[in-house]
Scaffold this motif. Structure first.
Motif, short mmCIF file in Angstrom:
data_model
loop_
_atom_site.label_atom_id
_atom_site.label_comp_id
_atom_site.label_asym_id
_atom_site.label_seq_id
_atom_site.Cartn_x
_atom_site.Cartn_y
_atom_site.Cartn_z
N GLY A 143 5.78 16.29 1.51
CA GLY A 143 5.29 16.07 0.16
C GLY A 143 3.80 15.77 0.11
N PRO A 144 3.32 15.35 -1.09
CA PRO A 144 1.87 15.18 -1.27
C PRO A 144 1.28 13.98 -0.54
CG PRO A 144 3.05 14.46 -3.22
CD PRO A 144 4.07 15.07 -2.32
N GLY A 145 2.11 13.08 -0.02
CA GLY A 145 1.58 11.90 0.66
C GLY A 145 1.07 12.18 2.05
N VAL A 146 1.34 13.38 2.59
CA VAL A 146 0.90 13.73 3.94
C VAL A 146 0.24 15.10 3.87
CG1 VAL A 146 1.59 14.15 6.32
CG2 VAL A 146 2.76 12.39 4.98
N ARG A 147 -0.90 15.23 4.52
CA ARG A 147 -1.58 16.52 4.62
C ARG A 147 -1.44 17.02 6.05
NH1 ARG A 147 -6.31 15.05 3.54
NH2 ARG A 147 -7.18 15.08 5.65
N VAL A 148 -0.72 18.13 6.22
CA VAL A 148 -0.45 18.68 7.55
C VAL A 148 -1.62 19.56 7.98
CG1 VAL A 148 1.10 20.10 8.93
CG2 VAL A 148 2.03 18.58 7.14
N ASP A 149 -2.21 19.21 9.11
CA ASP A 149 -3.30 19.99 9.69
C ASP A 149 -2.73 20.66 10.94
OD1 ASP A 149 -5.59 21.10 10.64
OD2 ASP A 149 -6.66 19.21 10.98
N ALA A 150 -2.29 21.92 10.79
CA ALA A 150 -1.63 22.62 11.88
C ALA A 150 -2.66 23.29 12.78
CB ALA A 150 -0.66 23.66 11.32
N ARG A 151 -2.49 23.12 14.08
CA ARG A 151 -3.34 23.78 15.07
C ARG A 151 -2.43 24.48 16.08
NH1 ARG A 151 -8.57 21.41 15.11
NH2 ARG A 151 -8.90 20.60 12.99
N ARG A 152 -2.89 25.61 16.54
CA ARG A 152 -2.17 26.30 17.59
C ARG A 152 -2.31 25.51 18.90
NH1 ARG A 152 -4.73 32.15 17.27
NH2 ARG A 152 -6.55 30.76 17.16
N PRO A 153 -1.27 25.50 19.72
CA PRO A 153 -1.37 24.75 20.98
C PRO A 153 -2.57 25.14 21.82
CG PRO A 153 0.89 25.39 20.56
CD PRO A 153 0.07 26.07 19.51
N PRO A 213 0.83 -1.21 0.00
CA PRO A 213 0.00 0.00 0.00
C PRO A 213 0.86 1.26 0.00
CG PRO A 213 -0.81 -1.59 1.60
CD PRO A 213 0.49 -2.13 1.10
N VAL A 214 0.46 2.26 -0.75
CA VAL A 214 1.32 3.43 -0.98
C VAL A 214 0.48 4.69 -1.06
CG1 VAL A 214 1.24 3.11 -3.48
CG2 VAL A 214 3.17 4.31 -2.47
N ARG A 215 1.10 5.80 -0.72
CA ARG A 215 0.51 7.11 -0.90
C ARG A 215 1.35 7.90 -1.89
NH1 ARG A 215 -0.55 6.06 4.57
NH2 ARG A 215 -2.75 6.31 5.12
N ALA A 216 0.77 8.94 -2.41
CA ALA A 216 1.46 9.76 -3.41
C ALA A 216 2.75 10.31 -2.82
CB ALA A 216 0.55 10.90 -3.85
N GLY A 217 3.81 10.27 -3.65
CA GLY A 217 5.10 10.80 -3.22
C GLY A 217 5.94 9.85 -2.43
N GLU A 218 5.40 8.72 -2.00
CA GLU A 218 6.18 7.76 -1.22
C GLU A 218 7.05 6.91 -2.13
OE1 GLU A 218 3.47 6.89 2.74
OE2 GLU A 218 3.61 5.40 1.16
N ARG A 219 8.17 6.50 -1.58
CA ARG A 219 9.04 5.55 -2.25
C ARG A 219 8.49 4.16 -2.00
NH1 ARG A 219 12.67 6.25 -6.36
NH2 ARG A 219 14.40 4.75 -6.22
N VAL A 220 8.14 3.46 -3.06
CA VAL A 220 7.47 2.18 -2.92
C VAL A 220 8.29 1.10 -3.58
CG1 VAL A 220 6.12 2.52 -5.02
CG2 VAL A 220 5.28 0.95 -3.28
N GLU A 221 8.16 -0.11 -3.09
CA GLU A 221 8.88 -1.26 -3.64
C GLU A 221 7.90 -2.22 -4.29
OE1 GLU A 221 12.37 -3.49 -1.71
OE2 GLU A 221 10.64 -4.77 -1.28
N ALA A 222 8.13 -2.53 -5.54
CA ALA A 222 7.36 -3.54 -6.26
C ALA A 222 8.22 -4.80 -6.37
CB ALA A 222 6.96 -3.04 -7.64
N VAL A 223 7.64 -5.93 -6.04
CA VAL A 223 8.37 -7.21 -6.09
C VAL A 223 7.82 -8.03 -7.25
CG1 VAL A 223 8.98 -9.31 -4.86
CG2 VAL A 223 8.78 -7.14 -3.62
N ALA A 224 8.67 -8.28 -8.23
CA ALA A 224 8.28 -9.07 -9.41
C ALA A 224 8.79 -10.49 -9.25
CB ALA A 224 8.83 -8.45 -10.67
#
Length: 815
Positions: free
Chosen positions: A294-304, A189-200
């Motif tokens: 990168g695009p694989g994580v969406r940062v939701d910033a909140r003030r403390p 399983p992978v998200r956008a921008g992640e380095r992924v390994e395919a096994v053939a």
């Protein structure tokens, strides 16, 4: 010879016969009553429909003959010779059925012939073999094949053979040497921008064979050339694109030539991982973090200041505290955060310098107890009680070294326990039993001797054994509870996901050990460890044996922030740093000195072995600590390291919730697909039905089979990849299944998916017994009983109407 009854419940009426003697009229003789009782008893016995079973020596013989074109001429000729040799030994009166796979019909003695046009489906051949045997008949099935099949849908037929006690004899034909081909392509399983390994997976014979991976016309990766003789797996690494579904094509290259026949599949790219960021010491830190991840994580910033108002931290798969002092996160908010981590599986990434680990005020707080590091070395740590149940596969597939390794791992686990801990061993080999009942570890030597007496036998039926271990551990008086499954993963079907998730919800972790196994078995055991919030170990030799230590001591500490000018090193055995290029990270400007808890894992170290990154499981969630500021002074020199963002994204992903909120699987059976959804939290989704859409816009109708479990089946072409998007409230999950995933399609038949002939013969041979009994002929008796009842009734009529004056003896008897 024996008697059987089709409806024996009618015999209960015989209990009413004594009523015939109740309030008998004067003058009625006992003989008349006995005659009437005999009539009624005969009618009742006729209603039970008895039958006389007479044993005979006749048996049904079914032969499955493989003549598919993929076999060599020598193998097809040998198959016919084997058939002829076995037909000679069949008694003259026994019926014979011949199921032929492919080829022209052969001349052979057979009462019934079945020619399969699908030249390669052993599933269809076994199904025809089962149908060729009449119900309740004794039979043997002989399968003459190389085991290669165009599909793997033989499970129901094998279950029918075992259930009916039909013995299967197998004759293995030689498989031809084949040109190289790609038989499988697996992507995690992978998200956008992640380095992924395919096994053939490559099969066949060839020199300097390589695999090239494309997305459209763009080359993503190429593997090194390998000398191929049999089965080989190669890894190809690439960066996932920011698209919902990514089409991939693997092509063979080798020997200066290019093979245009490729292997196509589709990778489902998941929506970005949502991260709650809480930090206040670095200006613009949230924007910098978003660029790094990168695009694989969406940062939701909140003030403390907003953190105190968050009621449910489980709404985010991972929460990041960046150098945040305790004053920025009140104790009540910490308690809610720890509840989300421990009970709901939310990940916590705790990082920083002085504010986080120094005088930030987290000592003696709920959050400090959950960290994988202590603020200072504890003088004494109390070890809580442990309950450990080991489930050992002692079936026939574990014969030899695999079972010995399994028993050795179990012994090592016993040696880590104390007399206040509880331990038990459940073995399964077609049946389940406690080899060592759950008990306190007071006599460790006796427990080890009981483990040593286990022997390999029977078939792999894991589900009841896992249930037994769950019930045993659940009631054990211990704080930490664990189930360790040691198997090759080649087990029968069962609702493993639902059971293991339920165990994890009861705070019982499930870990798995594979001493030997194929790709399917390893994938099964890895997935079970993920569902059970445990760990997966691969132990192919005694050099890689593992030990378990499940204690979690409670400590407090006060570290210090010091310069760290030495090199950063990755700890061997962890893939958090894998495939990040040859340039190492620059030295750190500062690091907090801490002590890693005994059960935690050190992922990376700074100068002089000082822990830099440590991680462990806390309840259902994972907590990772980074002993420096990821966006501040400590990593100031890492701005020029080109792999910093990729590494930090990997740390965040490893820390996040282990499972998707909704697990989606697609199973294809020829022209239909079955979509299965399992909510990680059965109370999630607000009670609404999830929405499942195919890539063509069609909606998949779902039925709820259990709390949180939904299943839908729709027709779908075999030659098209199935791409599914699931929307469950705010959660979006994607899944894909390649075309012809359940059949070979246009590709050669894979040896990895061959019918296990030896295992089939062993499993069915045990169920069939000694095979000396022949057919039994059933002769119904109820008609004769009805005739006897009629004759008795006529006799009773004659008794009552016979003229008394014509026979003085009868007259005297009746008076």
């Amino acid at each position: 010879m024996s008697v059987t009854f089709l409806h024996p419940h009618w015999a209960w009426l015989l209990l009413g016969l004594p009523l015939l003697w109740w309030q008998v009229r004067p003058g009625v003789r006992r003989g008349h009553i006995v005659l009437r009782a005999a009539i009624i008893a005969t009618i009742i016995m006729a209603l039970t429909q008895p039958g006389l079973l007479i044993a005979t020596d006749r048996r049904h013989h079914v032969f499955v003959l493989d003549q598919k074109p993929a076999l060599t001429q020598a193998s097809r000729s040998r198959a016919r010779q084997e058939l002829a040799a076995r037909l000679v030994r069949v008694p003259a009166g026994d019926p014979v059925a011949l199921v032929q796979i492919g080829g022209r019909p052969i001349a052979a003695r057979a009462d019934r012939r079945i020619l399969l046009d699908d030249a390669g489906s052993l599933s269809a051949a076994l199904a025809q073999a089962v149908e060729a045997v009449p119900p309740d008949a004794t039979a043997t099935v002989t399968v003459i094949t190389d085991g290669l099949s165009s599909d793997r849908h033989w499970g129901r037929s094998i279950s029918a053979l075992i259930g009916r006690g039909i013995a299967v004899e197998t004759v293995a034909l030689d498989r031809p040497r084949r040109a190289p081909f790609i038989s499988n392509l697996v992507i995690a399983p992978v998200r956008a921008g992640e380095r992924v390994e395919a096994v053939a997976t490559i099969e066949g014979t060839g020199d300097d064979v390589a695999v090239a991976l494309y997305s459209g016309d763009r080359l993503l990766a190429t593997s090194p050339g390998v000398a191929l003789d049999g089965v080989t797996r190669v890894a190809l690494r690439f960066t996932a694109a920011a698209v919902p579904f990514m089409s991939l094509r693997a092509v063979l290259r080798g020997g200066g030539r290019s093979d245009g026949a490729g292997f196509d599949m589709v990778a489902a790219i998941q929506p970005p991982l949502s991260l709650l960021y809480l930090g206040e010491r670095q200006a613009g830190a949230a924007a910098t973090l978003q660029r790094l991840l990168g695009p694989g994580v969406r940062v939701d910033a909140r003030r403390p200041a907003e953190a105190a108002a968050i009621r449910d931290f489980a709404g985010w798969p991972v929460v990041m505290l960046d150098d945040l002092p305790a004053s920025g996160l009140p104790a009540a908010a910490q308690a809610r955060l720890m509840q989300a981590v421990e009970r709901r599986g939310t990940g916590l990434f705790y990082a920083g310098g002085k504010a986080a680990f120094g005088d930030g005020g987290y000592q003696q707080t709920p959050l400090a107890a959950a960290l994988p590091v202590t603020f200072r070395q504890e003088e004494k740590a109390e070890r809580p009680g442990i309950a450990l149940a080991v489930v050992i596969d002692s079936s026939g597939s574990m014969t030899g070294q695999p079972l010995e390794l399994a028993k050795y791992v179990a012994r090592l686990a016993v040696r880590q326990l104390t007399p206040k801990d509880h331990f038990g061993v459940v073995e399964f080999y077609g049946a389940k039993q406690w080899a060592v009942p759950m008990q306190p570890v007071r006599d460790a030597q006796a427990v080890e001797r009981a483990i040593g007496r286990m022997q390999a036998q029977g078939s792999s039926v894991l589900f009841p054994a896992l249930q037994e271990a769950y019930y045993g551990v659940k009631n054990a008086p211990a704080r930490y509870k664990h189930v360790l499954v040691i198997s090759d993963g080649d087990v029968s079907n069962g609702e493993f996901e639902q059971l293991i998730r339920h165990m994890a919800a009861d705070r019982i972790n499930v870990s798995t050990v594979v001493p030997v196994g194929d790709e399917r078995g390893i994938q099964n055991m890895t997935q079970w460890a993920r569902w059970g919030l445990g760990r997966f170990y691969y132990v192919p030799t005694d050099a890689s044996l593992v030990q378990l230590d499940l204690s979690v001591p409670a400590t407090t500490a006060m570290p210090s922030y010091r310069p760290a000018l030495g090199p950063v090193r990755a700890v061997p055995g962890h893939d958090w740093w894998r495939d990040l290029g040859s340039s190492p990270p620059p030295p750190l400007a500062g690091v907090v000195r801490v002590d890693v808890r005994p059960d935690a894992e050190t992922v990376a170290t700074a100068s002089a072995g000082t822990p830099l990154v440590a991680s462990w499981l806390y309840g259902r969630g994972r907590v990772t600590s980074m002993m420096t500021e990821p966006l501040g002074q400590g990593t100031g020199g890492w701005a020029g390291w080109p792999h910093y963002g990729e590494w930090l994204s990997r740390v965040v992903a490893r820390t996040a919730a282990a499972d998707m909120p909704v697990a989606v699987t697609i199973d294809r059976t020829f022209g239909t697909i079955r979509v299965t959804l399992q909510r990680a939290d059965t109370a999630g989704g607000g009670g609404a039905m999830p929405d499942v859409r195919l890539d063509d816009g069609r909606r998949v109708p779902l039925e709820q089979e259990a709390p949180g479990l939904f299943v839908g089946t729709v027709p779908f072409p075999q030659d098209r990849a199935a791409m599914v998007t699931v929307t469950d409230g705010a959660t979006v999950v994607r899944a894909a299944d390649r075309a012809f995933s359940d059949t070979a399609g246009a590709h050669p038949m894979s040896a990895l998916h061959a019918l296990p002939l030896a295992a089939l013969a062993k499993a069915t041979g045990g169920a069939a017994g000694d095979g000396t009994r022949g057919d039994r002929i059933a002769t119904p008796l109820w008609g004769w009983l009805a005739l006897v009842a009629l004759l008795l009734y006529l006799a009773e009529i004659a008794w009552r109407r016979w003229p008394p004056q014509r026979n003085p003896a009868w007259r005297d008897a009746r008076t």
